[in-house]
Design a protein around this motif. Sequence first.
Motif, PDB file in Angstrom:
ATOM      1  N   GLU B 217       0.838  -1.209   0.000  1.00 24.38           N
ATOM      2  CA  GLU B 217       0.000   0.000   0.000  1.00 24.38           C
ATOM      3  C   GLU B 217       0.869   1.253   0.000  1.00 24.38           C
ATOM      4  O   GLU B 217       0.545   2.250  -0.623  1.00 24.38           O
ATOM      5  CB  GLU B 217      -0.921   0.014   1.224  1.00 24.38           C
ATOM      6  N   LYS B 218       1.995   1.152   0.724  1.00 25.63           N
ATOM      7  CA  LYS B 218       2.891   2.310   0.750  1.00 25.63           C
ATOM      8  C   LYS B 218       3.581   2.472  -0.590  1.00 25.63           C
ATOM      9  O   LYS B 218       3.677   3.568  -1.123  1.00 25.63           O
ATOM     10  CB  LYS B 218       3.939   2.132   1.845  1.00 25.63           C
ATOM     11  N   GLU B 219       4.055   1.356  -1.123  1.00 24.76           N
ATOM     12  CA  GLU B 219       4.830   1.415  -2.353  1.00 24.76           C
ATOM     13  C   GLU B 219       3.974   1.888  -3.525  1.00 24.76           C
ATOM     14  O   GLU B 219       4.422   2.657  -4.361  1.00 24.76           O
ATOM     15  CB  GLU B 219       5.422   0.037  -2.646  1.00 24.76           C
ATOM     16  N   LEU B 220       2.742   1.418  -3.591  1.00 19.64           N
ATOM     17  CA  LEU B 220       1.897   1.784  -4.724  1.00 19.64           C
ATOM     18  C   LEU B 220       1.183   3.108  -4.509  1.00 19.64           C
ATOM     19  O   LEU B 220       0.457   3.574  -5.373  1.00 19.64           O
ATOM     20  CB  LEU B 220       0.879   0.678  -5.007  1.00 19.64           C
ATOM     21  N   GLY B 221       1.357   3.700  -3.336  1.00 21.47           N
ATOM     22  CA  GLY B 221       0.815   5.038  -3.120  1.00 21.47           C
ATOM     23  C   GLY B 221      -0.606   5.061  -2.576  1.00 21.47           C
ATOM     24  O   GLY B 221      -1.135   6.128  -2.299  1.00 21.47           O
ATOM     25  N   THR B 222      -1.237   3.890  -2.442  1.00 25.57           N
ATOM     26  CA  THR B 222      -2.614   3.904  -1.948  1.00 25.57           C
ATOM     27  C   THR B 222      -2.677   4.338  -0.486  1.00 25.57           C
ATOM     28  O   THR B 222      -3.667   4.916  -0.053  1.00 25.57           O
ATOM     29  CB  THR B 222      -3.262   2.516  -2.089  1.00 25.57           C
ATOM     30  N   GLU B 224      -1.084   6.682   0.805  1.00 25.63           N
ATOM     31  CA  GLU B 224      -1.134   8.141   0.771  1.00 25.63           C
ATOM     32  C   GLU B 224      -2.583   8.628   0.702  1.00 25.63           C
ATOM     33  O   GLU B 224      -2.989   9.549   1.409  1.00 25.63           O
ATOM     34  CB  GLU B 224      -0.362   8.606  -0.468  1.00 25.63           C
ATOM     35  N   VAL B 225      -3.366   7.978  -0.167  1.00 23.42           N
ATOM     36  CA  VAL B 225      -4.764   8.375  -0.320  1.00 23.42           C
ATOM     37  C   VAL B 225      -5.557   7.998   0.925  1.00 23.42           C
ATOM     38  O   VAL B 225      -6.407   8.764   1.393  1.00 23.42           O
ATOM     39  CB  VAL B 225      -5.377   7.697  -1.570  1.00 23.42           C
TER      40      VAL B 225
END
Lengths: 306, 387
Positions: B217-222, B224-225
């Motif tokens: 989740e961190k790596e793919l940016g989710t 962040e959302v």
Amino acid sequence: MKGIVAQNISRKFGRVEALRNVSFEVNQGELFGIIGPDGAGKTTLFRILTTLLLADSGAGEVDGFDIVKDFRKIRQRVGYMPGRFSLYQDLTVEENLKIFATVFNTTIEENYGLIRDIYEQIEPFKKRRAGALSGGMKQKLALCCALIHKPTVLFLDEPTTGVDPISRRDLWEMLVKLKKEQITILVSTPYMDEAGLCDRIALMQHGRLLKIETPAGLAKQFTDALWAVRSLSMSKLLTDLRRHPQVETCYAFGDAHHVTLKAGLLKPEELAAYLAGLGHSDIGVEPITATVEDCFMNLAANKIEL
Amino acid sequence: MRCFTSWPARPGATELNMKQFKAFIRKEFYHIFRDPLTMAILFLLPILMLTLFGFAITTEVRNTKIAVYDPSKDAGTMAILNRMEASEFFEITRELSSPDDIESVFRQGRIGLLVVFSERFYENLVHTGEAQIQLLADGSDPNNASVVVNYATAIIAASQQELISRTGGAMPYQITPEVKLLYNPQMKGAYNFVPGVMGMIMMLICAMMTSVSIAREKELGTMEVLLVSPMKPIYVILAKAVPYFFMSVINLTTILLLSVFVLDVPIAGSLFWLIILSLIFIFVSLSLGILISSVVDKQLVALLISGMVLMLPVILLSGMMFPLENMPWLLRALSEIIPAKWFIMAVKKIMIKGLSYSSITRELLILGSMAVVLIAVSLKRFKTRLE
């Protein structure tokens, strides 16, 4: 109350100064653009304003809430679309929208009116996994997900990067429509041509805001005469133009080089003759009005004075 | 200007909202079911590991080929040989005609044990009360040799009992050395590795999979959302742990069923306490996974950390493969903080030895406190921002 307030925000990553004393204000319902090349510090600024990062110094408010103290309240009311595609690639379009609606304690139906225009464009693919969408559709879906809870402030970090020209136009049309819903929008982009659609723009480079202006006001400040120069070999043309003692600035734009001349000593016909003498053919020298990009280049070249 | 109150904050937005939580868990299951690799790790790996250890990498002795030199060929030697042939451990493949063949038969390397009877074996046994059997084993594999000799000794001892009863107890009492292995009389490897594999798989699924999925989740940016949403980050994390908890429970069931019905390792003690023990261990592993995910941002790093920091010690220091008693004190001290060590110890006591729950109080307490400390630390370390 302002939609967004940033006061002297600075932030370092190790020895790199990502933001230096950034201050600006965005009115409620205003479409405010941050224009700058990659590495200007746009994403860091967005992350600080969306409470994802802490600033080293400075303060900020979103919808009247402090970005440090009231971060939970801010997280409930803003919509954020990061620069990188940040949805679940293994979930379908519909599942993504649904999960984000649930995360924000709402349903797709409740605020469907807000996203209808853009969602209708991706609805035929609603059973498709998000990872299999084209760049433009991905961004449309991401915008829908950021809007599904009817945010009061919308943060869009480079929403049009890697998007085809038609989808770019669709996205910007959507932003203009959202403005009518009284949603404050902060949008960043490396594309200067998109700046004209903003109410006001801030030009950013090396972590600093160079200027905050309306697009029209910015163009008006560009007082020098500007020439678009073309020939058959554009790269040789750039070096030749820069070598000419009377050329003040010369930058490569899409299909022409934009040139300013030192205080009217050189006539365009003379420049054409000079170029013809150097073996250029199909030479064109035309006067043009300055774009945001010209202003940016101009400001960026003079940034030491700022 | 727009009126501020027309945008009321949603009620209970910061509270734990069951609908949110459930939707999130469902989403997590989608991730698991849609990723073939995750599915393979979750469901095939445990079965694969168990079967691999069960049938391929085994320390058991089965169908050892034996050669016999029997100059007597009388009732006594027959009784012993029949018994050997009948057992699943031995298979008589050669009968030597002269003692000269002894060396050559070993040099060919096809047999694991040679049984040599003395001449007039039964006669001597009945009349003098003494008869010789020589057992020759291939010492190049000492472990195997000692196991084989133990089995053979046990069979000979049993035959002797039979012979004694046949002669009506007329024979003088004989002392026969008897080696008996407690709890695992047949020295079945499964008894040793089932608890080990249980520990490894729980660690793998809970810690590794949880930390990798949070790192994703961190790596793919989710992430962040999700952070810029009313959902409390800690619930995001907890929602990610729930599916892996279920997966671990399913795997626990698979492992136990496989052990009982395929590997013939019975659950000697209380199933209830075995489950309680496993659940506590699952909590420890889950919180370790969450702790790892709080320090890493990349899936690969999460994978490496859980592999190096969790799996290797589990394999090396839990006593699963190598006896801890023979290790230098530093490694032994290190093994004390390996949760899997305590888990494996306790599983052996409950499942294999069939001891009561009072025998694992210490292990339960240690694992319980590890769970509390780890959950507290990972909650404390948990960040509500990107860094």
